[in-house]
Write a protein that holds these residues in place. Structure first.
Motif, PDB file in Angstrom:
ATOM      1  N   LEU A 393       0.697  -0.955   0.048  1.00  0.00           N
ATOM      2  CA  LEU A 393      -0.073   0.052  -0.016  1.00  0.00           C
ATOM      3  C   LEU A 393       1.015   1.347   0.035  1.00  0.00           C
ATOM      4  CD1 LEU A 393      -2.766   1.327   0.291  1.00  0.00           C
ATOM      5  CD2 LEU A 393      -2.399   1.121   2.728  1.00  0.00           C
ATOM      6  N   VAL A 394       1.781   1.497   0.992  1.00  0.00           N
ATOM      7  CA  VAL A 394       2.621   2.621   1.087  1.00  0.00           C
ATOM      8  C   VAL A 394       3.589   2.632  -0.374  1.00  0.00           C
ATOM      9  CG1 VAL A 394       4.648   3.456   1.926  1.00  0.00           C
ATOM     10  CG2 VAL A 394       2.850   2.201   3.456  1.00  0.00           C
ATOM     11  N   ALA A 395       4.046   1.569  -0.823  1.00  0.00           N
ATOM     12  CA  ALA A 395       4.654   1.615  -2.319  1.00  0.00           C
ATOM     13  C   ALA A 395       3.866   2.387  -3.267  1.00  0.00           C
ATOM     14  CB  ALA A 395       5.076   0.531  -2.846  1.00  0.00           C
ATOM     15  N   TRP A 396       2.348   1.868  -3.425  1.00  0.00           N
ATOM     16  CA  TRP A 396       1.436   2.415  -4.299  1.00  0.00           C
ATOM     17  C   TRP A 396       1.274   3.795  -4.079  1.00  0.00           C
ATOM     18  CZ3 TRP A 396      -3.527   4.347  -3.788  1.00  0.00           C
ATOM     19  CH2 TRP A 396      -4.112   4.368  -5.034  1.00  0.00           C
ATOM     20  N   LEU A 397       1.000   4.109  -2.831  1.00  0.00           N
ATOM     21  CA  LEU A 397       0.587   5.535  -2.531  1.00  0.00           C
ATOM     22  C   LEU A 397       1.707   6.468  -2.726  1.00  0.00           C
ATOM     23  CD1 LEU A 397      -1.007   5.087   0.891  1.00  0.00           C
ATOM     24  CD2 LEU A 397      -2.039   5.801  -1.373  1.00  0.00           C
ATOM     25  N   ILE A 399       4.053   6.051  -5.267  1.00  0.00           N
ATOM     26  CA  ILE A 399       3.980   6.292  -6.821  1.00  0.00           C
ATOM     27  C   ILE A 399       2.741   7.100  -7.267  1.00  0.00           C
ATOM     28  CG2 ILE A 399       3.744   5.372  -8.984  1.00  0.00           C
ATOM     29  CD1 ILE A 399       5.292   3.160  -7.814  1.00  0.00           C
ATOM     30  N   HIS A 400       1.631   6.607  -6.440  1.00  0.00           N
ATOM     31  CA  HIS A 400       0.377   7.483  -6.816  1.00  0.00           C
ATOM     32  C   HIS A 400       0.288   9.088  -6.516  1.00  0.00           C
ATOM     33  CE1 HIS A 400      -3.896   8.053  -7.810  1.00  0.00           C
ATOM     34  NE2 HIS A 400      -3.937   8.756  -6.599  1.00  0.00           N
ATOM     35  N   PHE A 401       0.998   9.619  -5.438  1.00  0.00           N
ATOM     36  CA  PHE A 401       1.195  10.866  -5.164  1.00  0.00           C
ATOM     37  C   PHE A 401       2.409  11.576  -5.449  1.00  0.00           C
ATOM     38  CE2 PHE A 401      -2.196   9.362  -1.921  1.00  0.00           C
ATOM     39  CZ  PHE A 401      -3.201  10.091  -2.463  1.00  0.00           C
ATOM     40  N   VAL A 412       4.945  17.342   0.322  1.00  0.00           N
ATOM     41  CA  VAL A 412       3.830  16.783  -0.085  1.00  0.00           C
ATOM     42  C   VAL A 412       3.590  15.364   0.633  1.00  0.00           C
ATOM     43  CG1 VAL A 412       4.301  15.414  -1.928  1.00  0.00           C
ATOM     44  CG2 VAL A 412       2.237  16.315  -1.726  1.00  0.00           C
ATOM     45  N   GLU A 413       4.887  14.748   0.972  1.00  0.00           N
ATOM     46  CA  GLU A 413       4.840  13.553   1.762  1.00  0.00           C
ATOM     47  C   GLU A 413       4.100  13.734   3.020  1.00  0.00           C
ATOM     48  OE1 GLU A 413       8.005  10.219   3.389  1.00  0.00           O
ATOM     49  OE2 GLU A 413       8.413  12.019   2.232  1.00  0.00           O
ATOM     50  N   GLY A 414       4.317  15.016   3.685  1.00  0.00           N
ATOM     51  CA  GLY A 414       3.553  15.124   4.913  1.00  0.00           C
ATOM     52  C   GLY A 414       2.012  15.246   4.966  1.00  0.00           C
ATOM     53  N   PHE A 504      12.914   3.722  -6.744  1.00  0.00           N
ATOM     54  CA  PHE A 504      13.568   3.523  -5.585  1.00  0.00           C
ATOM     55  C   PHE A 504      12.628   4.339  -4.576  1.00  0.00           C
ATOM     56  CE2 PHE A 504      16.458   5.200  -2.562  1.00  0.00           C
ATOM     57  CZ  PHE A 504      17.352   4.437  -2.377  1.00  0.00           C
ATOM     58  N   ALA A 505      11.921   5.692  -4.632  1.00  0.00           N
ATOM     59  CA  ALA A 505      11.294   6.160  -3.574  1.00  0.00           C
ATOM     60  C   ALA A 505      10.226   5.168  -3.090  1.00  0.00           C
ATOM     61  CB  ALA A 505      10.622   7.281  -4.135  1.00  0.00           C
ATOM     62  N   ALA A 506       9.650   4.373  -4.021  1.00  0.00           N
ATOM     63  CA  ALA A 506       8.402   3.510  -3.655  1.00  0.00           C
ATOM     64  C   ALA A 506       8.821   2.429  -2.788  1.00  0.00           C
ATOM     65  CB  ALA A 506       7.944   3.169  -4.948  1.00  0.00           C
TER      66      ALA A 506
END
Length: 672
Positions: A393-397, A399-401, A412-414, A504-506
């Protein structure tokens, strides 16, 4: 000088353009500039970004008053400009200047506010009235508590046993008042019994150091929110290699989630073993009872007394960022849904998102513990499934955001990830898994315990093998350092774009928090099985015990202390590492002092009321004296419960320890 005159000219033009029927402010300003007050106005008015002017000189001059423009800028933070104007001017007359500057900023400035500090008023609302009444009643109860403690008031008999706890001779009403005695609660905070044989005492040091780590990270993060005389230096702060662990302070919050799940699962399993059932209603009530009054009192303190504790050119804006939304959203914080609704990290004691997360995660704990007793292997599968689902879920979010690896690179991560519960749930599940395993290890050390469980085998191997302990020690530290330093390229590009790509971020965003707490768990493997003497001595020292009890409130109040300190600045702050670190240590000292005060007055009374009135300890049954002393392994069973009963992170009642000792003696007797 020319910049000052230009600013004044813009003010006059904006005022005249705003309302030609009321040129009194502009006329008075022109008259002041042509008279003896010219020097004062020019000296007290800012000349560049974040120049606050001379607030005290302007306020001390008859006929003048100081005001401040606050401009929100992309992507985060404010810039300020102080002005000195005639005291007949109003904020409504001067505010149009800020709007004019917004139009000339090409979108860099998001909005504008202007206040005259002398004209600031705090509206009297029903909630504030309720807050003052509540604190007034509490003050009376505190006084009654001291009187009850040191007099014979509410005594059941003429005297009590010498050296006995004064509560034993008090009526129920007397015990209720005694629960709120500040002197009694202060004594219990610093002079509670300390179990030096408890291997879990090392968690006291972990809790305190994690709290200090969080505050260190916030010390640097808050430089974005204060007027700095050299704001262009902010990106340079992140360049030194030695600085890179400081953003790692954000991981310390995950350490709290890990500790909460580890201790909660371990202790709830111990309780379930004794009673073979869980009272879900009491478990959730107890959790809510321990936390909700503290959140309620803290928010109402912020809306009442805290609002009046400061002054200065930026105090209004700095104060309002933490309390402006409290009158309309306080209910969400008291019910612990604030991280979901309204979901904004700011506006009302924004850092309480942590408690909301922890309460939401705790809803899963009793069900997973119950499942463990019904089907141990299935419970492990469920825990790992929830962990894996959270990672996906965190990986998908991410990339999504389009979220980066560092909150410093992409704020924006905050809003989309960092402050949301699904970003932290993985850390909680890791803590629960280690709690299962540690319970199996402790249980396996008893005569009736199973030696075939994975937890017993794993921890026993660590206890036996010195090489394995050092391997986990090095591996754990290595994992934690990698999670901190691997984002160095992004941290160094602070507010200037990302270094790592979306893939990598995901991967990093989904794994970093669970891996960080796993690394910590590996480091602590030796100490919690009674090995690694250095860490046991250092982290398990008696020194940490009282400060571990106030760590909860230290976290609760530290940003109030930061805001109180920086919000009363008369001049802009010159950014450099020495200045930030110096202020950090000052804030630490004040935060712990304030946290001790609040813990004694706000937190401890409800805990004592629970022990003395709501859920008093059961009377111990007489147990026949054993002919032989029970074995060392039996005496270590369920060790560590006593010091953790007062922790707000653990869901259990006072009678846990009393029942545990009675059950322990019974098992010891049966074994012989």
């Amino acid at each position: 000088m020319s910049k000052t005159l230009l600013i004044c000219l813009l003010i006059f033009c904006s005022v005249l353009a705003a309302d030609k029927k009321k040129p009194s402010c502009a006329a008075a300003a022109i008259q002041a500039l042509s008279g003896e007050k010219l020097t004062t106005i020019l000296t007290s008015t800012g000349k560049t970004i974040n120049d606050l002017g001379d607030y005290d000189l302007c306020e001390a001059t008859p006929g003048l008053k100081h005001g401040t423009f606050a401009f929100a800028v992309k992507p985060i933070g404010f810039i300020y400009l102080g002005v000195c104007l005639p005291d007949i001017c109003t904020a409504e007359e001067v505010a149009p200047l800020g709007q004019s500057l917004l139009g000339m900023s090409n979108g860099t400035l998001l909005n504008s506010k202007f206040v005259f500090h002398r004209d600031e008023t705090i509206s009297v609302t029903p909630l504030r009235i309720i807050g003052f009444i509540v604190f007034g009643l509490l003050a009376i109860i505190y006084i009654m508590g001291v009187i009850t403690e040191y007099t014979s008031l509410f005594n059941r008999g003429p005297s009590s046993e010498a050296g006995a706890d004064v509560a034993k001779n008090k009526t129920v009403l007397g015990k209720a008042f005694l629960s709120f005695s500040p002197t009694r609660n202060l004594w219990k905070l610093f002079y509670s019994p300390f179990n030096s044989d408890d291997p879990l005492k090392v968690l006291n040091g972990v809790r305190v150091l994690s709290m200090l780590y969080v505050i260190l990270g916030h010390a640097y993060y808050n430089v974005l929110l204060i007027p700095a005389s050299n704001p262009t230096y902010i990106p340079e702060i992140t360049q030194p290699l030695w600085w890179q662990p400081i953003p790692g302070g954000f991981f310390a919050v995950d350490v709290f989630f890990y500790l909460s799940a580890f201790l909660g699962s371990y202790m709830m399993l111990s309780k379930f073993e004794r009673s073979k059932c869980l009272n879900f209603g009491m478990i959730y009530f107890h959790r809510f009872y321990r936390l909700a009054p503290n959140v309620f009192l803290l928010i109402f303190f912020a809306m009442t007394f805290y609002a009046y504790l400061g002054s200065g050119p930026v105090w209004f804006e700095q104060r309002e960022k933490w309390i402006k939304d409290c009158p309309t959203t306080f209910w969400a914080y008291i019910t612990f849904v604030n991280s979901i609704y309204p979901g904004d990290a700011n506006g009302c004691v924004g850092w309480l998102w942590y408690l909301s997360h922890d309460m939401l995660f705790f809803l899963f704990l009793p069900f997973q513990v119950l499942l463990y007793y019904r089907a141990r292997k299935v419970s492990y599968i469920i825990a790992y499934t929830l962990l894996a689902g959270n990672l996906i879920l965190v990986a998908w979010l991410t990339i999504h955001f389009d979220v980066g690896t560092s909150i410093l690179t992409n704020p924006v991560e905050g809003r989309k990830l960092y402050f949301k519960p699904w970003a932290r749930f993985g850390s909680y599940q890791v803590g629960m898994i280690f709690g299962y395993m540690y319970y199996e290890y402790v249980k396996g050390n008893t005569p009736e315990g199973k030696k075939s469980t994975i937890g017993y085998k794993f921890f026993k191997s660590v206890q036996i093998s010195k090489g394995l302990r050092w391997f986990f020690y090095v591996l754990g530290i290595g994992i934690m350092l990698v999670m901190v330093f691997i984002v160095t390229p992004d941290n160094r590009r602070f507010l200037r774009g990302r270094y790592w790509g979306n893939t990598f971020a995901a991967i990093y965003s989904s794994l970093c928090r669970p891996l960080y707490v796993t690394g910590l768990a590996l480091v602590l493997m030796g100490p919690i099985v009674g090995k690694n003497e250095f860490l046991q001595i250092f982290l398990g020292s008696r020194f940490w015990a009282p400060w571990a009890k106030v760590a909860f409130y230290s976290y609760m109040v530290h940003l109030f202390v930061f805001t109180w300190y920086f919000g009363q600045m008369r001049q802009s702050f010159f950014l450099n590492h020495k200045g930030i670190l110096w202020s950090y240590f000052g804030v630490i000292f004040i935060s712990i002092f304030v946290a001790t005060f609040f813990s004694v007055l706000f937190e401890a009374p409800w805990m004592q009321l629970e022990k003395l009135v709501l859920f008093p300890p059961r009377k111990k049954k007489k147990v026949e004296k054993l002919e032989e002393e029970p074995s060392l392994e039996i005496m270590k069973y369920n060790t560590g419960l006593q010091d953790k009963l007062d922790d707000t992170e653990v869901s259990d009642t006072y009678d846990t320890y009393v029942d545990e000792q009675s059950n322990l003696k019974k098992r010891a007797k049966d074994s012989f």
